[in-house]
Design an enzyme around this catalytic site. Structure first.
Site, PDB file in Angstrom:
ATOM      1  N   SER A 238      13.607  -7.669 -18.455  1.00  0.00           N
ATOM      2  CA  SER A 238      13.403  -6.052 -19.098  1.00  0.00           C
ATOM      3  C   SER A 238      11.563  -6.065 -19.006  1.00  0.00           C
ATOM      4  O   SER A 238      10.994  -7.307 -18.927  1.00  0.00           O
ATOM      5  CB  SER A 238      13.848  -5.959 -20.120  1.00  0.00           C
ATOM      6  OG  SER A 238      13.225  -4.822 -20.638  1.00  0.00           O
TER       7      SER A 238
ATOM      8  N   TYR B 283      15.803  -5.537 -29.190  1.00  0.00           N
ATOM      9  CA  TYR B 283      15.947  -5.512 -27.454  1.00  0.00           C
ATOM     10  C   TYR B 283      14.794  -6.366 -27.008  1.00  0.00           C
ATOM     11  O   TYR B 283      15.020  -7.204 -26.126  1.00  0.00           O
ATOM     12  CB  TYR B 283      15.874  -4.159 -26.979  1.00  0.00           C
ATOM     13  CG  TYR B 283      16.221  -4.223 -25.377  1.00  0.00           C
ATOM     14  CD1 TYR B 283      17.585  -4.322 -25.254  1.00  0.00           C
ATOM     15  CD2 TYR B 283      15.125  -3.908 -24.750  1.00  0.00           C
ATOM     16  CE1 TYR B 283      17.800  -4.020 -23.655  1.00  0.00           C
ATOM     17  CE2 TYR B 283      15.608  -3.753 -23.252  1.00  0.00           C
ATOM     18  CZ  TYR B 283      16.629  -3.755 -22.871  1.00  0.00           C
ATOM     19  OH  TYR B 283      16.873  -3.498 -21.551  1.00  0.00           O
TER      20      TYR B 283
HETATM   21  P1  NAP Z   1      24.108  -0.855 -19.234  1.00  0.00           P
HETATM   22  O1  NAP Z   1      24.512   0.423 -20.118  1.00  0.00           O
HETATM   23  O2  NAP Z   1      23.486  -1.581 -20.172  1.00  0.00           O
HETATM   24  O3  NAP Z   1      25.457  -1.630 -18.829  1.00  0.00           O
HETATM   25  C1  NAP Z   1      25.997  -2.481 -19.611  1.00  0.00           C
HETATM   26  C2  NAP Z   1      27.353  -3.296 -19.206  1.00  0.00           C
HETATM   27  O4  NAP Z   1      27.586  -4.366 -19.777  1.00  0.00           O
HETATM   28  C3  NAP Z   1      28.649  -2.312 -19.139  1.00  0.00           C
HETATM   29  O5  NAP Z   1      29.674  -2.668 -18.017  1.00  0.00           O
HETATM   30  C4  NAP Z   1      29.010  -2.823 -20.503  1.00  0.00           C
HETATM   31  O6  NAP Z   1      30.428  -2.897 -20.564  1.00  0.00           O
HETATM   32  C5  NAP Z   1      28.847  -4.255 -20.331  1.00  0.00           C
HETATM   33  N1  NAP Z   1      28.688  -4.934 -21.752  1.00  0.00           N
HETATM   34  C6  NAP Z   1      28.006  -4.504 -22.904  1.00  0.00           C
HETATM   35  N2  NAP Z   1      28.251  -5.417 -23.711  1.00  0.00           N
HETATM   36  C7  NAP Z   1      28.941  -6.438 -23.433  1.00  0.00           C
HETATM   37  C8  NAP Z   1      29.890  -7.425 -23.902  1.00  0.00           C
HETATM   38  N3  NAP Z   1      29.419  -7.978 -25.259  1.00  0.00           N
HETATM   39  N4  NAP Z   1      30.271  -8.354 -23.116  1.00  0.00           N
HETATM   40  C9  NAP Z   1      30.531  -7.880 -21.950  1.00  0.00           C
HETATM   41  N5  NAP Z   1      30.130  -6.924 -21.194  1.00  0.00           N
HETATM   42  C10 NAP Z   1      29.457  -5.972 -21.926  1.00  0.00           C
HETATM   43  O7  NAP Z   1      23.878  -0.844 -17.783  1.00  0.00           O
HETATM   44  P2  NAP Z   1      22.386  -0.731 -17.178  1.00  0.00           P
HETATM   45  O8  NAP Z   1      21.395   0.171 -17.748  1.00  0.00           O
HETATM   46  O9  NAP Z   1      22.597  -0.709 -15.879  1.00  0.00           O
HETATM   47  O10 NAP Z   1      21.597  -2.068 -17.550  1.00  0.00           O
HETATM   48  C11 NAP Z   1      22.351  -3.501 -17.330  1.00  0.00           C
HETATM   49  C12 NAP Z   1      21.294  -4.536 -17.742  1.00  0.00           C
HETATM   50  O11 NAP Z   1      19.867  -4.196 -17.059  1.00  0.00           O
HETATM   51  C13 NAP Z   1      21.204  -4.632 -19.128  1.00  0.00           C
HETATM   52  O12 NAP Z   1      21.140  -6.185 -19.323  1.00  0.00           O
HETATM   53  C14 NAP Z   1      19.751  -3.907 -19.567  1.00  0.00           C
HETATM   54  O13 NAP Z   1      19.430  -4.494 -20.791  1.00  0.00           O
HETATM   55  C15 NAP Z   1      19.119  -4.287 -18.393  1.00  0.00           C
HETATM   56  N6  NAP Z   1      18.011  -3.347 -18.090  1.00  0.00           N
HETATM   57  C16 NAP Z   1      18.110  -1.950 -17.854  1.00  0.00           C
HETATM   58  C17 NAP Z   1      17.404  -1.252 -17.512  1.00  0.00           C
HETATM   59  C18 NAP Z   1      17.078   0.272 -17.203  1.00  0.00           C
HETATM   60  O14 NAP Z   1      16.218   1.006 -16.953  1.00  0.00           O
HETATM   61  N7  NAP Z   1      18.438   0.751 -17.206  1.00  0.00           N
HETATM   62  C19 NAP Z   1      16.040  -1.807 -17.418  1.00  0.00           C
HETATM   63  C20 NAP Z   1      15.637  -3.254 -17.478  1.00  0.00           C
HETATM   64  C21 NAP Z   1      16.641  -4.023 -17.775  1.00  0.00           C
HETATM   65  P3  NAP Z   1      31.262  -2.397 -22.041  1.00  0.00           P
HETATM   66  O15 NAP Z   1      30.717  -1.396 -22.586  1.00  0.00           O
HETATM   67  O16 NAP Z   1      32.712  -2.396 -21.497  1.00  0.00           O
HETATM   68  O17 NAP Z   1      31.198  -4.120 -22.616  1.00  0.00           O
HETATM   69  C1  GCO Z   2      13.557   1.646 -23.852  1.00  0.00           C
HETATM   70  C2  GCO Z   2      14.206   1.203 -22.506  1.00  0.00           C
HETATM   71  C3  GCO Z   2      13.894  -0.093 -21.995  1.00  0.00           C
HETATM   72  C4  GCO Z   2      14.472  -0.005 -20.581  1.00  0.00           C
HETATM   73  C5  GCO Z   2      14.204  -1.372 -19.845  1.00  0.00           C
HETATM   74  C6  GCO Z   2      12.789  -1.526 -19.585  1.00  0.00           C
HETATM   75  O1  GCO Z   2      14.092   2.366 -24.732  1.00  0.00           O
HETATM   76  O2  GCO Z   2      12.157   1.493 -23.860  1.00  0.00           O
HETATM   77  O3  GCO Z   2      15.622   1.551 -22.669  1.00  0.00           O
HETATM   78  O4  GCO Z   2      13.989  -1.157 -22.717  1.00  0.00           O
HETATM   79  O5  GCO Z   2      15.789   0.040 -20.581  1.00  0.00           O
HETATM   80  O6  GCO Z   2      14.878  -2.690 -20.321  1.00  0.00           O
HETATM   81  O7  GCO Z   2      12.814  -2.492 -18.456  1.00  0.00           O
END
Ligand code: NAP
Ligand code: GCO
Length: 264
Positions: free
Chosen positions: A145, A158
Site C-alpha cells: 500500500s 493499517y
Molecule cells: P477489499 O475490500 O479490501 O477486499 C478484501 C477481500 O479480502 C474480500 O474478498 C474479503 O472477503 C477478503 N478478506 C477480508 N478479510 C479476510 C480474511 N480474514 N480472510 C480471508 N479473506 C478476507 O478490496 P480491495 O480494495 O480490492 O483491496 C484488496 C487489497 O489491496 C487489500 O489488501 C487492501 O489493503 C489493498 N489495497 C487497496 C487499495 C485501494 O485503494 N483499494 C490500495 C492499496 C492496497 P470477506 O469479507 O468475505 O473475507
Molecule cells: C486510506 C486508504 C488507503 C488505501 C491504500 C493506499 O484510508 O488512506 O484506505 O490506506 O486504501 O492502501 O495505497
C-alpha cells in the site's frame, strides 16, 4: 515475448480474490493462462466472486477460509493441491482497514488489522513455501500500500501492517530466494474500490469529498487508479519476466510517492 509473460499451466491462489484488486489480478492471470483459486472468510463473498468469474468465462475455484486461521489455511492448501494442483503463484491480497483515530482505537481492533493484513500473509506464505521448494521455485506477491511508506490520520494499524508486510516481503525474498522463490510486493496507490468508497462519497451538500479532490491533486496522473491498473505489474511479478526481481515493492500509484504535492 509471449512466453516471458505467460502463466500457462500455472496455479494461482489469490486470497480475497472475489472483487476489487484481487479480482482484477486474478482475471489478468486467467487471461495469461493460469488456473485461478481464491478464498474469502465469508460464503456470500465467495459466491459473489464465483458469479463474477462465471460471467467473465473463467473457471475459478472459490473456498471459505479465514487467512488468520493457520490450521484452516493448511487444510485449504492441501485441498487446492488435490483439486487444482500445486500452487505456483500466491497473491496475498486479502486485507481490511479500520479508519479510527489512534487514541480512540481499541487494542483488539488494532490486533485484528495486524492479524488479517500481516499475519495472514505470513500464514499463507508459510503454507505454500515447502511445496514451492520441493518443486524448484514459485512466486509470492504481497499486496502492500501507500501506507507501506506513508502515514496519515486514522490508519495507524493499517500502516503498521502494510509497513510490516513490506519487510515480510524482503525477508521471504532473503530467506527463500536461494530456492528460486521470488517474493515481491505490489503497492497500489489510491484505487477506486469498495474499500476506498467512503473517501470518495459525495458530501450532503452535493460537493465532492475533500479527500477525493486531495488525492487527485496529490497524484501526478491526476486521477484515482482503477483495479485494472494492477493487471500488467501483477503479471510481470508472477511470470518468468521477473525471475531475478526479488524483495522489491513495485508501487503502482500514478506517481504519488514521487511527488511532494501541489503548491497551495
Ligand atoms: P477489499 O475490500 O479490501 O477486499 C478484501 C477481500 O479480502 C474480500 O474478498 C474479503 O472477503 C477478503 N478478506 C477480508 N478479510 C479476510 C480474511 N480474514 N480472510 C480471508 N479473506 C478476507 O478490496 P480491495 O480494495 O480490492 O483491496 C484488496 C487489497 O489491496 C487489500 O489488501 C487492501 O489493503 C489493498 N489495497 C487497496 C487499495 C485501494 O485503494 N483499494 C490500495 C492499496 C492496497 P470477506 O469479507 O468475505 O473475507
Ligand atoms: C486510506 C486508504 C488507503 C488505501 C491504500 C493506499 O484510508 O488512506 O484506505 O490506506 O486504501 O492502501 O495505497
Amino acid at each position: 515475448m509471449e512466453e516471458l509473460f505467460s502463466l500457462k499451466g500455472k496455479v494461482a491462489w489469490i486470497t480475497g480474490g472475489a472483487y476489487g484488486i484481487g479480482y482484477a489480478i486474478a482475471k489478468a492471470y486467467a487471461q495469461a493462462g493460469a488456473r485461478i483459486v481464491f478464498n474469502c472468510s465469508r460464503q456470500e463473498t465467495v459466491d459473489r466472486g464465483l458469479a463474477s468469474y462465471r460471467q467473465d468465462g473463467i473457471d475459478a475455484k472459490g473456498y471459505i477460509c479465514d487467512v488468520t486461521d493457520e490450521a484452516a489455511v493448511r487444510d485449504l492448501v492441501e485441498r487446492i493441491e488435490k483439486e487444482a494442483g500445486p500452487i505456483d503463484i500466491l497473491v496475498n491480497n486479502a486485507g481490511i482497514i479500520k479508519r479510527i483515530p489512534m487514541t480512540e482505537m481499541d487494542a483488539d481492533d488494532f490486533r485484528r488489522v495486524i492479524d488479517v493484513d500481516l499475519t495472514g500473509p505470513f500464514i499463507a506464505a508459510k503454507a505454500v513455501i515447502p511445496s514451492m521448494i520441493k518443486r524448484g521455485g514459485g512466486k509470492i506477491i504481497n499486496v502492500c500500500s501507500m501506507m507501506s511508506e506513508l502515514g496519515r490520520e486514522t490508519v495507524s494499524a493499517y500502516a503498521a501492517a502494510k509497513g510490516g508486510l513490506k519487510m515480510l516481503t524482503k525477508n521471504i525474498a532473503s530467506e527463500y530466494g536461494g530456492y528460486n522463490i521470488q517474493c515481491n510486493g505490489i503497492g497500489p496507490g489510491y484505487i477506486a474500490t469498495e474499500q476506498t468508497a467512503p473517501l470518495r462519497e459525495t458530501q450532503p451538500d452535493g460537493s465532492r469529498h475533500p479527500f477525493d479532490a486531495f488525492i487527485v491533486s496529490k497524484t501526478p496522473a491526476a486521477r484515482w487508479g482503477v483495479a485494472e491498473d494492477l493487471a500488467g505489474p501483477a503479471i510481470f511479478l508472477a511470470s518468468s519476466a521477473s525471475d531475478f526481481v526479488n524483495g522489491h515493492i513495485l508501487y503502482v500509484d500514478g506517481g504519488i510517492l514521487a511527488y511532494i504535492g501541489k503548491q497551495p
